[in-house]
Design a protein around this motif. Structure first.
Motif, PDB file in Angstrom:
ATOM      1  N   GLN A   1      -0.194  -1.572  -6.697  1.00 39.14           N
ATOM      2  CA  GLN A   1      -1.621  -1.252  -6.704  1.00 39.14           C
ATOM      3  C   GLN A   1      -2.450  -2.502  -6.975  1.00 39.14           C
ATOM      4  O   GLN A   1      -3.479  -2.745  -6.331  1.00 39.14           O
TER       5      GLN A   1
ATOM      6  N   LYS B   1      -6.990   1.711 -10.164  1.00 41.07           N
ATOM      7  CA  LYS B   1      -5.774   2.527 -10.262  1.00 41.07           C
ATOM      8  C   LYS B   1      -4.709   1.810 -11.105  1.00 41.07           C
ATOM      9  O   LYS B   1      -4.069   2.416 -11.964  1.00 41.07           O
TER      10      LYS B   1
ATOM     11  N   TRP C   1      -8.175   0.001  -5.880  1.00 44.18           N
ATOM     12  CA  TRP C   1      -6.774  -0.217  -6.239  1.00 44.18           C
ATOM     13  C   TRP C   1      -6.636  -0.936  -7.569  1.00 44.18           C
ATOM     14  O   TRP C   1      -5.707  -0.657  -8.341  1.00 44.18           O
TER      15      TRP C   1
ATOM     16  N   GLU D   1       0.836  -1.216   0.000  1.00 43.15           N
ATOM     17  CA  GLU D   1       0.000   0.000   0.000  1.00 43.15           C
ATOM     18  C   GLU D   1       0.862   1.255   0.000  1.00 43.15           C
ATOM     19  O   GLU D   1       0.506   2.265  -0.620  1.00 43.15           O
ATOM     20  N   LYS D   2       1.995   1.200   0.690  1.00 43.47           N
ATOM     21  CA  LYS D   2       2.923   2.332   0.658  1.00 43.47           C
ATOM     22  C   LYS D   2       3.358   2.618  -0.786  1.00 43.47           C
ATOM     23  O   LYS D   2       3.344   3.772  -1.245  1.00 43.47           O
TER      24      LYS D   2
ATOM     25  N   ASN E   1       0.443   3.866  -3.045  1.00 45.64           N
ATOM     26  CA  ASN E   1       0.107   5.282  -2.860  1.00 45.64           C
ATOM     27  C   ASN E   1       1.051   6.201  -3.619  1.00 45.64           C
ATOM     28  O   ASN E   1       0.724   7.360  -3.876  1.00 45.64           O
ATOM     29  N   GLN E   2       2.214   5.676  -3.995  1.00 44.13           N
ATOM     30  CA  GLN E   2       3.158   6.462  -4.797  1.00 44.13           C
ATOM     31  C   GLN E   2       3.025   6.176  -6.287  1.00 44.13           C
ATOM     32  O   GLN E   2       3.766   6.717  -7.093  1.00 44.13           O
TER      33      GLN E   2
END
Length: 448
Positions: free
Chosen positions: A293, A319, A316, A282-283, A286-287
């Motif tokens: 994702q 995305k 996600w 998830e880190k 988010n980038q």
């Protein structure tokens, strides 16, 4: 339920950091800042940056930026017209804006124009036109454009197919730190085992040229416009120890975060820990790391390492789908088809299935065939249905083998061919598909 669909315009450009709030962007836009106009469109289309998702508002800002010549906004506006998001669907305007963006060197717009002409979904099919757009896109380093060329040449020019599939894989590896499984599979079908560039140990005597494989040097020499992609990406190196990966991940490096998530998921050099895997995925997600994702979407879908959350799973996957990840495109297609984590929407399901199908994702090819066969989310088209059934069948998908066998048996949009019918039905039967066995018995019983 809030819809999480976001324009593909987000995939038209690599987003800069938000940096400013919506109110600050509006002040900048009022002062004539074109980039701010575009970022307002992004903010409203995504529902990020503290504003409510509003496609009509996004369309307004994209239009203003596009008319001032902003290439990514032109690409975004083209997608808006293509999908009917925030405005009435208008294919002519969509193509017009995509061509404006493509003319300024927007590789995503070039890729989408290639798709439009190659598959003939919106306009009469024109493969020669598609090829030119894909070539432009690939020359600018677009992974999907290079992949499309590899697929296009696969049955007509093996050498070109291998060249562009390798290029696609090189670009994908450079950007995401791992290879694309679909591309690997196609290369193996062509008799090639993909080998990424390897860095040699630095003994102090090696030049940068020594670190480039002969194959990559030859590839760069063959096509100067692509040379930078082959030479530049080997200079970055990869973390080799778990301590290096952890250090870089904690310092915010998204590739290291993704790699650390993989280590925890696999139990590689660390104890297997799905919660930590999901945390690092998830880190990285988010980038903007596309594979992260996709994988955090899988975690939320299965409830692995996180509490099961279908809305987040859909978010996600979409995305990742917007960045061209084929598995995610297939997943989000099914989510829209079944109403999983999003409102049911067959038109969007068909759209995403087609995106994934174009990249060779077998389940999406089959599902798209079903959609065309039933006229669900798209205009009924048996010719396209049989085309996609056969594509999926060639990859070993048993349902597709069964259906294309029936198509050849009954002459559905293909010339009736009992030999091909039996060939495909036997393929399905060997995989234990009972309906195929029943169909073969009926064919053999009725044979003269």
């Amino acid at each position: 339920m809030k819809r999480l669909f976001i324009y593909l315009v987000l995939a038209c450009t690599a987003l800069t950091a938000w940096g400013q709030t919506v109110d600050e962007f509006k002040k900048m836009a009022k002062a004539g800042d074109v980039e701010a106009l575009y970022m307002l469109g992004v903010s409203y289309s995504s529902g990020f940056n503290g504003c409510k998702q509003d496609y009509e508002e996004a369309f307004k800002w994209y239009s203003k930026a596009a008319k001032k010549g902003h290439a990514a906004a032109q690409c975004s506006l083209g997608y808006a017209y293509l999908l009917g998001q925030g405005t009435k669907k208008d294919i002519d305007k969509a193509i017009d804006w995509l061509k404006k963006a493509a003319g300024q060197g927007d590789s995503r717009a070039q890729e989408e124009l290639g798709n439009i002409y190659y598959y003939g979904t919106y306009v009469p099919q024109n493969k020669a036109e598609a090829e030119q757009w894909y070539l432009k896109s690939a020359a600018l380093g677009n992974t999907n454009g290079a992949f499309a060329l590899g697929q296009m040449y696969k049955d007509t020019d093996k050498d070109k197919a291998i060249h562009y599939l390798k290029l696609s894989q090189d670009l994908y590896l450079k950007e995401y730190g791992n290879t694309n499984e679909v591309t690997d599979k196609l290369l193996r079908e062509l008799g090639v085992e993909y080998k990424p560039v390897q860095l040699t140990a630095d003994t102090g005597g090696n030049t940068e040229e020594d670190k480039i494989t002969d194959e990559q040097k030859e590839s760069a020499d063959d096509d100067d416009i692509l040379a930078d992609f082959f030479i530049n990406y080997i200079l970055g190196g990869e973390e080799t120890t778990i301590s290096d990966i952890k250090k870089d991940a904690e310092n915010g490096d998204m590739k290291a975060q993704y790699n650390l998530g993989l280590r925890y998921a696999r139990g590689q050099e660390v104890n297997k820990d799905y919660a930590k895997a999901a945390y690092w995925f998830e880190k990285a997600a988010n980038q903007g790391h596309v594979e992260a994702q996709h994988l955090i979407g899988v975690c939320y879908y299965n409830g692995e390492g996180v509490k099961k959350d279908l809305t987040k799973a859909a978010y996600w996957h979409e995305k990742a789908a917007q960045q061209g990840q084929a598995e995610a495109q297939s997943f989000i297609g099914t989510f829209y088809s079944e109403g999983i984590g999003v409102s049911k929407d067959h038109a969007k399901a068909a759209y995403w299935y087609e995106k994934a199908a174009q990249q060779g994702q077998a389940e999406a090819q089959y599902n798209l065939g079903v959609y065309y066969y039933n006229g669900q989310g798209v205009d009924k088209n048996i010719t396209k249905a049989t085309y996609w059934f056969e594509k999926a069948a060639q990859q070993g998908l048993v349902q597709a083998q069964y259906f294309i066998g029936l198509c050849y048996h009954n002459g559905y949009s293909v010339n009736k061919d009992e030999t091909k019918a039996i060939y495909w039905l036997e393929k399905a039967e060997k995989q234990g598909y009972k309906d195929a066995s029943d169909a073969l018995k009926q064919i053999r019983t009725s044979a003269p």
